[in-house]
Design an enzyme around this catalytic site. Structure first.
Site, short mmCIF file in Angstrom:
data_model
loop_
_atom_site.label_atom_id
_atom_site.label_comp_id
_atom_site.label_asym_id
_atom_site.label_seq_id
_atom_site.Cartn_x
_atom_site.Cartn_y
_atom_site.Cartn_z
CD1 TRP A 25 -4.23 -34.74 -15.06
CD2 TRP A 25 -4.20 -33.46 -13.21
NE1 TRP A 25 -5.26 -33.83 -15.14
CE2 TRP A 25 -5.27 -33.04 -14.02
CE3 TRP A 25 -3.98 -32.82 -12.00
CZ2 TRP A 25 -6.12 -32.00 -13.66
CZ3 TRP A 25 -4.83 -31.78 -11.64
CH2 TRP A 25 -5.88 -31.38 -12.45
CD GLU A 38 -8.45 -39.38 -15.26
OE1 GLU A 38 -9.64 -39.07 -15.07
OE2 GLU A 38 -7.76 -38.88 -16.16
CB THR A 44 -13.65 -32.50 -7.94
OG1 THR A 44 -14.27 -33.42 -7.05
CG2 THR A 44 -13.12 -31.34 -7.15
CG LEU A 81 -10.54 -32.74 -3.09
CD1 LEU A 81 -9.64 -33.92 -3.44
CD2 LEU A 81 -11.08 -32.13 -4.38
CE1 TYR A 120 -13.52 -40.38 -17.72
CE2 TYR A 120 -12.60 -40.47 -15.51
CZ TYR A 120 -12.70 -39.85 -16.74
OH TYR A 120 -11.96 -38.74 -17.00
CG ASP A 138 -15.78 -37.53 -18.69
OD1 ASP A 138 -15.98 -37.44 -19.92
OD2 ASP A 138 -15.00 -36.76 -18.08
CB CYS A 192 -17.76 -29.86 -27.09
SG CYS A 192 -19.40 -30.29 -27.69
CB CYS A 209 -20.00 -31.41 -35.37
SG CYS A 209 -21.19 -31.31 -34.02
CB THR A 299 -25.12 -36.95 -5.43
OG1 THR A 299 -23.72 -36.81 -5.25
CG2 THR A 299 -25.42 -37.29 -6.87
S1 SF4 Z 1 -18.71 -28.49 -33.55
FE1 SF4 Z 1 -19.90 -30.06 -32.49
S2 SF4 Z 1 -18.39 -31.15 -31.26
FE2 SF4 Z 1 -17.48 -29.19 -31.88
S3 SF4 Z 1 -17.94 -27.76 -30.20
FE3 SF4 Z 1 -19.57 -27.56 -31.73
S4 SF4 Z 1 -21.15 -28.95 -31.02
FE4 SF4 Z 1 -19.29 -29.55 -29.98
#
Ligand code: SF4
Length: 351
Positions: A25, A38, A44, A81, A120, A138, A192, A209, A299
């Site tokens: 997509w 989306e 999913t 799905l 979203y 999300d 992350c 971070c 759910t």
């Molecule tokens: S540095 Fe922070 S934002 Fe990046 S993967 Fe690690 S925890 Fe997630």
């Protein structure tokens, strides 16, 4: 919050340009294609969606084709799905777009007026297809923000999504809105990661971070207390007569509304009670050939199912007796019931 977020576009856009997965997509920014993807991706996994997406677009290549598709065809394309109301809403929205001349709304407000489109999806389509500074927040995006800011707000609290959306929209880079939306999603999906295992060593946000700097990635995101899922026992009947299998339609309202199902009753019947029930339905049960146990998780609830396969001497009972060809070509069965079919038939239907 906003000050710390200013850095996001300059960190994420080059990273996304180098690391974006080549997903089907992402080949173009056509709103119909992005919208369908989306909606499919809600609740999913990407890998599960890939096959469905290609098959769906091949069968229904544009909004008019979707608007005019027969319901059985649409349900067959969606079979397996889950969350079938998504498919119904897709078609309702397609009809709305078709009636308005066939052009997709290009603003968040216009998109939000379509059935099944929430904040979203509206944010995703508006930013990716029309370069609007609209965030699509999300679970992936909330996780990234929660860790990046070491934010203790529970991510399932009602205000959290709205606050995140409003904060992000102050830093959206004009001209690159779609890339920024996708970069945030991509970082959450591939780096992350959830469940306390982010790959900070390759993250473009690592330097700034807060959770990473404090070594506290596993402490975020925070979540509120979870409601327990309700468990329900059910008895499912695989009533076979020759190669035909008894099926019936579910009610038009409620769980799995209007879809086909295997006959089933609340509670767990014993094998003898199951045979007696088939007798009462007038099916002349000849033999109980298998007892199967399956679970399906929705759910908010879980079905613990006992399935009895019963060979019947005659069709009847007010059921639709679907032949193997019927089952392959139409009459979509949700996964909760499909898992009772023979493995080879299940696989055939999943191709
Ligand atoms: S540095 Fe922070 S934002 Fe990046 S993967 Fe690690 S925890 Fe997630």
């Amino acid at each position: 919050m906003n000050e710390r977020l200013k850095i996001l576009p300059e960190r994420l856009l080059p990273w996304f340009a180098a690391h974006a997965r080549p997903l089907p997509w992402r080949k173009d920014r056509d709103p119909y294609r992005v919208w369908v993807s989306e909606i499919m991706l809600q609740q999913t996994r990407v890998e599960a969606v890939k096959n469905y997406y290609d098959r769906f677009l091949l069968a229904l290549p544009d909004v008019l084709a979707l608007a005019n598709a027969p319901e059985e065809k649409l349900m067959k394309l969606w079979e397996g799905l889950g969350y079938y109301s998504r498919a119904r809403n897709l078609q309702k929205a397609a009809k709305q777009v078709a009636q308005a001349g066939g052009a997709f709304p290009d603003t968040r407000e216009g998109l939000l007026a379509l059935p099944g489109v929430g904040e979203y999806t509206a944010g995703a389509v508006a930013s990716i297809c029309f370069d609007r500074p609209c965030a699509a927040v999300d679970g992936n995006v909330l996780r990234v923000l929660s860790r990046f800011l070491a934010d203790p707000t529970p991510i399932d609290s009602p205000a959290c999504k709205r606050q995140a959306r409003e904060a992000l929209e102050t830093v959206y880079p004009r001209g690159r809105c779609g890339d920024f939306t996708q970069a945030l999603m991509e970082l959450g999906a591939t780096v992350c990661l959830p469940n306390g295992a982010p790959d900070c060593g390759v993250c473009p946000l690592a330097k700034d971070c807060l959770a990473h700097r404090r070594g506290a990635q596993r402490d975020y995101p925070k979540k509120g207390a979870k409601k327990a899922r309700r468990a329900e026992e059910r008895t499912v009947f695989l009533l076979r007569c020759g190669d035909a299998l008894a099926m019936e339609k579910r009610p038009e309202k409620g769980l799995l509304a209007g879809l086909w199902q295997l006959p089933n009753l609340p509670g767990r019947l014993t094998p003898q009670e199951a045979v007696d029930t088939a007798e009462q339905w007038g099916l002349c049960p000849a033999a109980l050939t298998a007892e199967l146990h399956k679970t399906h998780i929705f759910t908010h609830m879980e079905w613990n199912m006992t399935g009895y396969e019963i060979r019947c001497a005659r069709e009847g009972g007010g059921f639709f007796w679907a032949t193997k060809t019927d089952r392959r070509e139409g009459y979509a069965l949700p996964t909760a019931f499909r898992q009772f079919l023979f493995p080879e038939e299940r696989e055939e239907r999943e191709k």
